[in-house]
Design a protein around this motif. Structure first.
Motif, PDB file in Angstrom:
ATOM      1  N   SER A  34      -0.061  -4.758  -4.126  1.00  0.00           N
ATOM      2  CA  SER A  34       0.310  -6.204  -3.935  1.00  0.00           C
ATOM      3  C   SER A  34      -1.108  -6.933  -3.304  1.00  0.00           C
ATOM      4  O   SER A  34      -1.085  -8.373  -3.669  1.00  0.00           O
ATOM      5  CB  SER A  34       1.212  -6.274  -3.058  1.00  0.00           C
ATOM      6  N   PHE A  43       8.012   2.132  -8.118  1.00  0.00           N
ATOM      7  CA  PHE A  43       6.513   1.604  -7.923  1.00  0.00           C
ATOM      8  C   PHE A  43       5.995   1.684  -9.467  1.00  0.00           C
ATOM      9  O   PHE A  43       5.497   0.531  -9.679  1.00  0.00           O
ATOM     10  CB  PHE A  43       5.973   2.536  -6.907  1.00  0.00           C
ATOM     11  N   TYR A  72       2.423   0.353  -2.533  1.00  0.00           N
ATOM     12  CA  TYR A  72       2.641  -1.124  -2.644  1.00  0.00           C
ATOM     13  C   TYR A  72       1.704  -1.999  -1.977  1.00  0.00           C
ATOM     14  O   TYR A  72       1.379  -3.161  -2.498  1.00  0.00           O
ATOM     15  CB  TYR A  72       4.261  -1.175  -2.151  1.00  0.00           C
ATOM     16  N   SER A  99      15.079  -0.268  -6.657  1.00  0.00           N
ATOM     17  CA  SER A  99      14.638  -0.473  -5.256  1.00  0.00           C
ATOM     18  C   SER A  99      15.687  -0.603  -4.594  1.00  0.00           C
ATOM     19  O   SER A  99      16.327  -0.151  -3.237  1.00  0.00           O
ATOM     20  CB  SER A  99      13.619  -1.438  -4.733  1.00  0.00           C
ATOM     21  N   GLY A 137       8.964  -3.836  -1.168  1.00  0.00           N
ATOM     22  CA  GLY A 137       8.372  -2.340  -1.615  1.00  0.00           C
ATOM     23  C   GLY A 137       7.938  -1.939  -0.228  1.00  0.00           C
ATOM     24  O   GLY A 137       8.018  -0.837   0.151  1.00  0.00           O
ATOM     25  N   PRO A 159       6.378  -7.033  -4.017  1.00  0.00           N
ATOM     26  CA  PRO A 159       6.102  -5.860  -3.600  1.00  0.00           C
ATOM     27  C   PRO A 159       5.441  -5.703  -1.974  1.00  0.00           C
ATOM     28  O   PRO A 159       5.935  -4.764  -1.760  1.00  0.00           O
ATOM     29  CB  PRO A 159       4.820  -5.434  -4.577  1.00  0.00           C
TER      30      PRO A 159
END
Ligand SMILES: [Cu+2]
Length: 515
Positions: A26, A105, A22, A163, A79, A75
């Protein structure tokens, strides 16, 4: 040691590995979103010489928002940080649903792929990230880009739903040994729980809205077509019912990181006025769900409704004030340990509070009639989000990465990056307030040449931010040492220590590893 085959990371399920995916994803996406803003600023600086088509310019506006919101900040802070920290806060070996974690993901990754397809079709999606119907419906943009953006948002939404299932289940089901009462949870957990519930409430509404839009575009359903008996305003209500909680989804994890860093700085596990802060976070979450129409004051609502939304919005200033005063009081503590990250925190408090103050101006339903869709609004939400949430990202990079990934920065670099970033972002965004007061509308490629000096200074500020980002990437160094992750996990299990001591133990590692 045998090299790891390249396909192995497709199937990673361990929470720290997924958090790494992640983070990597990102940060790349952040640079792409930044690239779009660079093109926007360049085309605004030399009006009509860099880009000559307003639809293409709007395409860059749209993609800048989509990348920054859905592929950079979410993210990273949800995440990445959640996968990294939730198991650690409870001394768990992993998240509750590791394979679901992996799936969510890769769904996000494919969602990014759909966005890329969208932007490569004809002129690209050009209706803003809000996808308001007259622009996004079939007559407004008849090519396929908007459909692909809708698919992309569907897939990203499904990914976040997986998530939040994972987070909520992990937080409520796994830590059975500890018997935490709610007010003993670390603030990071409270923030992530609030974020999860906000997504739980708002994402299905967004999914419904964009599905209706998709049907409007392809199956002539006319949900949002006033001419054919539908209601275009319905879309705005549905969208902002998602859109306003979304801003708290973006900013709450950054708040949590600030609290954890500040309580570390004063050598305490619990920040000042702790139970009040938990209630403030939850209060922000609840209030955030009932203020959505403050984005639509100009849409012709009756005066009572406008007053309701204006006053409900103003009430959010109360829990926000609790947080800001808690940070300020913590900074006044005698036992504070000075480090360059404290400057970042001061910068965060300044930028966020400044953005909050212009938010109070905007929440006034009469003034808002004048400011709506002017540059003042851009200044407001970039001070709160772009600078607040992005400073949160920087602080997480400097604070957590030395311990978890052995990637560290010298104190000198942390300070110089701050100075360049802070000066650059203020040069970029501060003049937007004046541009808004002087009535410059947003979303336009052409503007009065009287504003030329401002557009050049904004470009200069953006280049400073670019320099800061390059410095972040170039000055990171790998620090070989004993503080690799498995050692850290072992330490938890061997000592079997309680959460607060875990936090303390992490802080000691941090102090040692980033000098
Ligand atoms: Cu809002």
């Amino acid at each position: 040691m045998e090299p790891i085959p390249i396909w192995r990371w497709l199937f990673w399920v361990y929470h720290k590995d997924i958090a790494g995916l992640y983070f990597f994803f990102s940060i790349i996406m952040g640079f792409i979103g930044f690239f779009y803003s660079l093109i926007m600023r360049l085309s605004l600086s030399w009006s009509y010489s860099f880009i000559t088509n307003g639809v293409v310019y709007l395409h860059f506006v749209t993609l800048h928002a989509v990348y920054m919101i859905f592929f950079f900040v979410m993210p990273f802070s949800i995440g990445g940080l959640s996968n990294l920290l939730i198991p650690l806060c409870f001394s768990l070996a992993d998240m509750c649903l590791p394979r679901i974690n992996n799936l969510s993901f890769w769904m996000l990754f494919f969602s990014f792929g759909l966005t890329v397809i969208s932007s490569s079709v004809y002129l690209g999606a050009s209706s803003g990230w809000t996808l308001y119907p007259p622009y996004s419906s079939y007559p407004g943009s008849s090519w396929l880009s908007t459909d692909f953006i809708i698919f992309s948002l569907h897939l990203a939404g499904a990914s976040w739903i997986l998530s939040w299932i994972n987070f909520i289940v992990t937080i409520f089901v796994l830590p059975i040994n500890y018997n935490f009462s709610f007010f003993q949870y670390p603030l990071f957990i409270v923030a992530q729980l609030t974020v999860s519930f906000l997504l739980l409430i708002s994402l299905p509404v967004l999914a419904a809205a964009i599905t209706m839009l998709l049907f409007d575009r392809n199956f002539s359903t006319y949900f949002f077509s006033n001419v054919n008996g539908g209601d275009a305003l319905l879309y705005q209500h549905l969208f902002w019912f998602f859109g306003h909680p979304e801003v708290y989804v973006l900013i709450l994890p950054a708040f949590a990181v600030i609290w954890h860093f500040l309580s570390f700085s004063i050598n305490r596990a619990i920040p000042f006025s702790y139970p009040g802060l938990s209630i403030a976070i939850i209060g922000i979450g609840v209030l955030g769900c009932v203020v959505w129409a403050h984005h639509m004051f100009t849409s012709g609502m009756d005066i009572d409704t406008r007053f309701y939304f204006a006053s409900a919005t103003l009430i959010i200033a109360v829990p926000t004030g609790i947080k800001i005063f808690s940070w300020l009081f913590t900074l006044l503590s005698d036992s504070i340990i000075y480090s360059p990250l404290l400057i970042w925190v001061l910068g965060f408090i300044f930028l966020f509070t400044f953005g909050g103050l212009s938010g109070i101006v905007l929440s006034n339903c009469h003034l808002n009639l004048f400011f709506h869709d002017w540059y003042y609004v851009i200044a407001h939400f970039h001070y709160v989000l772009s600078l607040g949430a992005v400073v949160g990202v920087f602080i997480s990079l400097f604070f957590f990465f030395p311990v978890f990934y052995n990637l560290t920065y010298s104190y000198l670099n942390q300070t110089s990056i701050f100075i360049v970033f802070f000066v650059g972002s203020n040069i970029l965004f501060f003049p937007f307030h004046f541009l808004g007061l002087w009535g410059l509308p947003r979303h336009y490629l052409l503007f009065d040449l009287n504003f030329f000096c401002f557009s050049i200074s904004s470009l200069f500020g953006l280049i400073l931010i670019l320099l800061a980002s390059i410095e972040v990437c170039s000055s990171v160094f790998y620090r070989e040492g004993m503080f690799y992750f498995s050692y850290y996990i072992d330490l938890f299990f061997k000592l079997d220590i309680f959460m607060e001591k875990n936090v303390q133990c992490f802080y000691n590692l941090y102090l040692y590893s980033s000098k």
